[in-house]
Design an enzyme around this catalytic site. Sequence first.
Site, PDB file in Angstrom:
ATOM      1  N   LYS A 105       0.956  -1.248  -0.026  1.00 36.19           N
ATOM      2  CA  LYS A 105      -0.137  -0.103  -0.014  1.00 36.19           C
ATOM      3  C   LYS A 105       0.728   1.195  -0.068  1.00 36.19           C
ATOM      4  O   LYS A 105       0.623   2.165  -0.755  1.00 36.19           O
ATOM      5  CB  LYS A 105      -1.031  -0.028   1.227  1.00 36.19           C
ATOM      6  CG  LYS A 105      -1.759   1.044   1.515  1.00 36.19           C
ATOM      7  CD  LYS A 105      -2.851   0.904   2.655  1.00 36.19           C
ATOM      8  CE  LYS A 105      -3.477   2.195   2.978  1.00 36.19           C
ATOM      9  NZ  LYS A 105      -2.829   2.956   3.948  1.00 36.19           N
ATOM     10  N   TYR A 145      -2.456 -23.719   9.706  1.00 36.22           N
ATOM     11  CA  TYR A 145      -2.016 -23.340   8.150  1.00 36.22           C
ATOM     12  C   TYR A 145      -3.335 -23.005   7.620  1.00 36.22           C
ATOM     13  O   TYR A 145      -3.529 -21.844   6.889  1.00 36.22           O
ATOM     14  CB  TYR A 145      -1.435 -24.648   7.492  1.00 36.22           C
ATOM     15  CG  TYR A 145      -0.963 -24.571   6.181  1.00 36.22           C
ATOM     16  CD1 TYR A 145       0.166 -23.521   5.918  1.00 36.22           C
ATOM     17  CD2 TYR A 145      -1.460 -25.131   5.193  1.00 36.22           C
ATOM     18  CE1 TYR A 145       0.666 -23.628   4.678  1.00 36.22           C
ATOM     19  CE2 TYR A 145      -0.970 -24.863   3.796  1.00 36.22           C
ATOM     20  CZ  TYR A 145       0.026 -24.011   3.496  1.00 36.22           C
ATOM     21  OH  TYR A 145       0.445 -23.764   2.228  1.00 36.22           O
TER      22      TYR A 145
HETATM   23  P1  NAD Z   1       9.038 -23.465   1.737  1.00 31.98           P
HETATM   24  O1  NAD Z   1       9.276 -23.964   2.917  1.00 31.98           O
HETATM   25  O2  NAD Z   1      10.013 -24.268   0.698  1.00 31.98           O
HETATM   26  O3  NAD Z   1       9.155 -21.971   1.414  1.00 31.98           O
HETATM   27  C1  NAD Z   1       8.646 -21.037   2.452  1.00 31.98           C
HETATM   28  C2  NAD Z   1       9.751 -20.027   2.761  1.00 31.98           C
HETATM   29  O4  NAD Z   1       9.166 -18.995   3.495  1.00 31.98           O
HETATM   30  C3  NAD Z   1      10.909 -20.562   3.365  1.00 31.98           C
HETATM   31  O5  NAD Z   1      12.377 -20.211   2.791  1.00 31.98           O
HETATM   32  C4  NAD Z   1      10.974 -19.907   4.863  1.00 31.98           C
HETATM   33  O6  NAD Z   1      12.092 -19.827   5.281  1.00 31.98           O
HETATM   34  C5  NAD Z   1       9.943 -18.663   4.354  1.00 31.98           C
HETATM   35  N1  NAD Z   1       9.495 -18.114   5.654  1.00 31.98           N
HETATM   36  C6  NAD Z   1       8.527 -18.778   6.518  1.00 31.98           C
HETATM   37  N2  NAD Z   1       8.092 -18.141   7.518  1.00 31.98           N
HETATM   38  C7  NAD Z   1       8.653 -16.691   7.285  1.00 31.98           C
HETATM   39  C8  NAD Z   1       8.647 -15.348   7.893  1.00 31.98           C
HETATM   40  N3  NAD Z   1       8.008 -15.120   8.965  1.00 31.98           N
HETATM   41  N4  NAD Z   1       9.637 -14.323   7.519  1.00 31.98           N
HETATM   42  C9  NAD Z   1      10.265 -14.743   6.478  1.00 31.98           C
HETATM   43  N5  NAD Z   1      10.268 -15.903   5.881  1.00 31.98           N
HETATM   44  C10 NAD Z   1       9.390 -17.083   6.047  1.00 31.98           C
HETATM   45  O7  NAD Z   1       7.675 -23.730   1.018  1.00 31.98           O
HETATM   46  P2  NAD Z   1       7.149 -23.811  -0.623  1.00 31.98           P
HETATM   47  O8  NAD Z   1       6.742 -24.909  -0.906  1.00 31.98           O
HETATM   48  O9  NAD Z   1       8.156 -22.976  -1.282  1.00 31.98           O
HETATM   49  O10 NAD Z   1       6.146 -22.778  -0.269  1.00 31.98           O
HETATM   50  C11 NAD Z   1       5.856 -21.261  -0.567  1.00 31.98           C
HETATM   51  C12 NAD Z   1       4.573 -20.817  -0.500  1.00 31.98           C
HETATM   52  O11 NAD Z   1       3.617 -21.453  -1.384  1.00 31.98           O
HETATM   53  C13 NAD Z   1       3.704 -20.727   0.968  1.00 31.98           C
HETATM   54  O12 NAD Z   1       3.367 -19.701   1.310  1.00 31.98           O
HETATM   55  C14 NAD Z   1       2.918 -21.986   0.858  1.00 31.98           C
HETATM   56  O13 NAD Z   1       1.866 -21.961   1.863  1.00 31.98           O
HETATM   57  C15 NAD Z   1       2.384 -21.828  -0.591  1.00 31.98           C
HETATM   58  N6  NAD Z   1       2.221 -23.286  -1.242  1.00 31.98           N
HETATM   59  C16 NAD Z   1       2.968 -24.121  -1.641  1.00 31.98           C
HETATM   60  C17 NAD Z   1       2.457 -25.197  -2.201  1.00 31.98           C
HETATM   61  C18 NAD Z   1       3.415 -26.116  -2.330  1.00 31.98           C
HETATM   62  O14 NAD Z   1       2.970 -27.432  -3.011  1.00 31.98           O
HETATM   63  N7  NAD Z   1       4.736 -26.207  -2.615  1.00 31.98           N
HETATM   64  C19 NAD Z   1       0.896 -25.627  -2.018  1.00 31.98           C
HETATM   65  C20 NAD Z   1       0.086 -24.446  -1.604  1.00 31.98           C
HETATM   66  C21 NAD Z   1       0.820 -23.435  -1.191  1.00 31.98           C
END
Ligand code: NAD
Length: 312
Positions: A105, A145
């Site tokens: 924003k 979650y």
């Molecule tokens: P991942 O765990 O590999 O990546 C998530 C990243 O976010 C990590 O690098 C972690 O260190 C960082 N992180 C978490 N909390 C944080 C915070 N408070 N501050 C800063 N960084 C933070 O997971 P992913 O599979 O790459 O998922 C990425 C996004 O996609 C997520 O939001 C997840 O909910 C969404 N998602 C992924 C899938 C999938 O199948 N991989 C499915 C649905 C949704």
Amino acid sequence: MRTLITGGAGFIGSHLCERFLERGHEVICVDNLITGSLSNIEHLRGHDRFTFLRHDVSHPLEIDGPLHNVLHFASPASPVDYLQYPIQTLKVGALGTHNTLGLAKAKNARFMLASTSEVYGDPEQHPQREDYWGHVNPIGPRSCYDEAKRFAEAVVMAYHRAHGVNTRIIRIFNTYGRRMRLDDGRVLPNFMGQALRGEPLTVYGDGSQTRSFCFVDDLVNGIEKLLDVEFHEPVNLGNPDEVTILQFAQEILALLGSKSRIEFKPLPQDDPKVRKPDITRARQLLGWEPLVPRSDGLRRTLDYFQQKVANS
Ligand code: NAD
Ligand code: UDP
């Protein structure tokens, strides 16, 4: 263009950092490394348009200069991870989304939320369309979650409606590819690791539950397209090719020529029985659909897991 990507050192986030650098953007990757790793972005750190900022986005963040895009992908994402970090997961979905929306924003930037098929819970409609409100246990083990992401969607819509922030919401269905953690507990890293080590493949329940797996490059293509289209309601991104978990285990055994057996373990509480995206909206809006069949995607992911197992 300056693009800020939270969770940029994670699995999907690191692919996004790469893609936006390729597009010529300056990329600011913000991550606290709770489930991500610097090794995912090691190859980008020498790039003159890439910056890494170690920060927990559940606390406010300030960025100097203009920003054009804020992509909020930070969150523990595998059931094993969010069960280990339930409070951090709730905070990054709620406070992290609020903080990054505030940043968007202030900078008049486009904002994208990485939401999830988990907002549909254990769905009673199949396949899942965006207008389905879901069937979520609000106090079950997965609620940290699911409810965080549902709140995140609500606060994104509120910022769009009340403040006119130019928002996008994607609901990502099970995505796989290079840079998943071998020990993140998700089904693909588990099965690949087990098959490569010659251990039994752990199928939870009777394996009749279904998922639909999308290769990460397809997902990133969809994300890129949605960012360029004015559309503010949620959009499912995933591959509708549905498979039972038992069949998936057998596919991985066949791909690896593995003799590992299948071992049945208890089904975790509230594990969704079916999951498959209806991607009509993405098809019509973006002209997007996944192009990589599971057999190709799994083959393209195998050498990564082979290396991981060899180094573990
Ligand atoms: P991942 O765990 O590999 O990546 C998530 C990243 O976010 C990590 O690098 C972690 O260190 C960082 N992180 C978490 N909390 C944080 C915070 N408070 N501050 C800063 N960084 C933070 O997971 P992913 O599979 O790459 O998922 C990425 C996004 O996609 C997520 O939001 C997840 O909910 C969404 N998602 C992924 C899938 C999938 O199948 N991989 C499915 C649905 C949704
Ligand atoms: N699963 C399994 N064995 C494993 C890990 C997961 O049978 O070693 C199952 C899990 O119960 C679920 C599906 O595979 O039905 C997908 O699980 P994952 O943790 O990858 O993600 P989810 O889709 O549940 O978020």
